[in-house]
Write a protein that holds these residues in place. Structure first.
Motif, PDB file in Angstrom:
ATOM      1  N   UNK A 188       0.761  -1.126   0.012  1.00  0.00           N
ATOM      2  CA  UNK A 188      -0.036  -0.088  -0.067  1.00  0.00           C
ATOM      3  C   UNK A 188       0.926   1.209  -0.077  1.00  0.00           C
ATOM      4  N   UNK A 189       0.274   2.293  -0.511  1.00  0.00           N
ATOM      5  CA  UNK A 189       0.807   3.918  -0.448  1.00  0.00           C
ATOM      6  C   UNK A 189      -0.236   4.433   0.189  1.00  0.00           C
TER       7      UNK A 189
ATOM      8  N   UNK B 297       6.091  -0.135   1.465  1.00  0.00           N
ATOM      9  CA  UNK B 297       5.057   0.448   2.036  1.00  0.00           C
ATOM     10  C   UNK B 297       5.169   2.110   1.679  1.00  0.00           C
ATOM     11  N   UNK B 298       4.620   2.857   1.126  1.00  0.00           N
ATOM     12  CA  UNK B 298       4.852   4.083   1.071  1.00  0.00           C
ATOM     13  C   UNK B 298       3.899   5.254   1.634  1.00  0.00           C
TER      14      UNK B 298
ATOM     15  N   UNK C  95      10.104   1.376   3.804  1.00  0.00           N
ATOM     16  CA  UNK C  95       9.232   2.399   4.361  1.00  0.00           C
ATOM     17  C   UNK C  95       9.521   3.813   3.561  1.00  0.00           C
ATOM     18  N   UNK C  96       9.012   4.008   2.834  1.00  0.00           N
ATOM     19  CA  UNK C  96       9.205   5.456   1.753  1.00  0.00           C
ATOM     20  C   UNK C  96       8.293   6.324   1.935  1.00  0.00           C
ATOM     21  N   UNK C  97       8.613   7.546   2.466  1.00  0.00           N
ATOM     22  CA  UNK C  97       7.841   8.785   2.759  1.00  0.00           C
ATOM     23  C   UNK C  97       8.055   9.590   1.522  1.00  0.00           C
TER      24      UNK C  97
ATOM     25  N   UNK D 158      -1.944  15.128   8.278  1.00  0.00           N
ATOM     26  CA  UNK D 158      -2.993  13.929   8.603  1.00  0.00           C
ATOM     27  C   UNK D 158      -2.345  12.666   9.423  1.00  0.00           C
ATOM     28  N   UNK D 159      -1.134  12.748   9.308  1.00  0.00           N
ATOM     29  CA  UNK D 159      -0.362  11.519  10.323  1.00  0.00           C
ATOM     30  C   UNK D 159       0.087  10.553   9.109  1.00  0.00           C
ATOM     31  N   UNK D 160       0.621  10.839   8.014  1.00  0.00           N
ATOM     32  CA  UNK D 160       1.089   9.744   6.942  1.00  0.00           C
ATOM     33  C   UNK D 160       2.274   9.185   7.632  1.00  0.00           C
TER      34      UNK D 160
END
Length: 412
Positions: free
Chosen positions: A45-46, A206-207, A174-176, A53-55
């Motif tokens: 999921x991305x 997961x991004x 984990x890619x922001x 909003x808390x991503x």
């Protein structure tokens, strides 16, 4: 009350004491890891949503869950207009991932093979043919050295995925700020994950990114919507907003009146970052262990000033005069997504004239496109701020071709 006990965290990416309203995404992540551990495929999921909003907080929750399941975690943040740096960072982090899965003294032949692939990938990223982290293994000719990012990422992900499978563990990236990846970078990662899914390897990404990332992913690779879910997170509903505000206070022996919580929701609209800011502000106002409507009302001026001087202003300070005018014209039209034609008309310009300005604001992350022909602010209540910060819309005069030429000559 004592500022040292203030339980609210209005900072970028700081995890609040109460993470609420994100149960569905946390459950999806649990399912993802569990299925990959069993050699089964599952959509990754991305997470998408506006700023604040808390991503990033959700990615931190994923990190904790992965580590509790003994998965190796690679935390990364994409940077705008970054080409070689993205590749170097990946190489370094994959090297660290190998060491986390097994100390070098216990490396099997599979681990040595994976390390050589990582070395090949990293050397290809370095113009001088060296890497900046210690890897005393040789590059492996024919693996991750094609000079094509997509092919090289496929080799890299498969090699590391195989050793993760060997160790009966997994690797999660984990890619922001996914929206800052170039089309080639995003397409390469999607292709690599597609291949590892075909081979049923326990490696995934997961991004998190702004709402437009679902469209970007589809443009990069047509099968992205089958590889990823794109859950969108936003403002909290009234009950969850009340929990986000009241739970941290309860941990310090403080309670909110129900009507104070209702007023706080009206002010913040359930926007997670605003909840933290308002909670922080009211903590400095309240005199005892019960927070009332009057406390909220007294906190509002300081809360608003803090948002104006930091959260909002840092966005406006990055803008040119014309970009500010565009944002201000949008504010006159309201907080909803606005048609490009309507904004241009409000400025006394044509949509074609203003297209470059609109594109710049989208590139800067100040606007996004919820649908074709429309643009919206990436943070809520920005329209209200623009009306406060720039009471009167003033559009700079258009430069004539002659004036533009003169300005260019003078700069040279």
């Amino acid at each position: 009350m004592d500022p040292r006990t203030n339980p609210y965290t209005p900072n970028a990416g700081a995890e609040p004491e109460a993470v609420v309203g994100r149960e569905d995404q946390l459950e999806s992540f649990d399912v993802l890891l569990a299925r990959l551990e069993r050699g089964r495929t599952e959509q990754s999921m991305i997470v998408t949503g506006l700023r604040g909003v808390g991503k990033t907080v959700l990615l931190q929750q994923f990190r904790q869950k992965a580590m509790e399941n003994t998965w190796t975690v690679m935390d990364m943040e994409a940077e705008k207009n970054d080409t070689s740096g993205f590749r170097r960072d990946l190489g370094s982090r994959f090297h660290s991932a190998l060491l986390q899965m097994s100390p070098k003294a216990k490396w099997s032949e599979g681990f040595k093979h994976a390390a050589s692939v990582v070395k090949s990938f990293s050397v290809t990223a370095s113009p001088e043919g060296s890497v900046t982290f210690g890897m005393d293994v040789k590059s492996l000719e024919g693996y991750a050295d094609h000079g094509n990012l997509t092919q090289d990422l496929v080799d890299l992900f498969i090699a590391v995925g195989n050793v993760a499978k060997e160790k009966e563990t997994g690797v999660v990236i984990l890619l922001d700020e996914v929206q800052f990846l170039s089309k080639d970078q995003l397409g390469g990662v999607i292709t690599a994950l597609h291949k590892t899914a075909q081979y049923k390897l326990p490696i995934t990404m997961v991004g998190a990114g702004l709402p437009q990332i679902a469209g970007f992913a589809g443009d990069a690779k047509s099968y992205a919507e089958r590889l990823f879910k794109f859950p969108r997170i936003g403002n909290l509903d009234k009950d969850d907003a009340a929990k986000a505000l009241s739970k941290p206070a309860t941990s310090e022996g403080v309670r909110f009146h129900e009507d104070a919580l209702a007023l706080a929701f009206d002010i913040t609209a359930g926007y997670p970052y605003f909840i933290q800011e308002l909670g922080y502000a009211v903590w400095t106002i309240a005199a005892n262990n019960t927070i009332t409507v009057e406390d909220i009302e007294l906190a509002v001026p300081g809360y608003t000033d803090k948002l104006d001087q930091s959260f909002f202003q840092v966005r406006l300070d990055r803008c040119t005069e014309l970009q500010r005018s565009y944002l201000r014209a949008m504010a006159d039209l309201g907080p909803e997504p606005q048609k490009a034609n309507d904004v241009a008309e409000r400025m006394g310009r044509t949509s074609q004239n203003q297209a470059p300005t609109r594109a710049e604001l989208i590139s800067m992350g100040l606007l996004y496109t919820p649908e074709h022909g429309y643009a919206a602010y990436t943070v809520p209540q920005f329209d209200q701020y623009m009306l406060r910060a720039i009471p009167t819309l003033e559009v700079p005069q258009k430069k004539t071709r002659k004036a533009k030429h003169r300005a260019t000559a003078e700069s040279e």
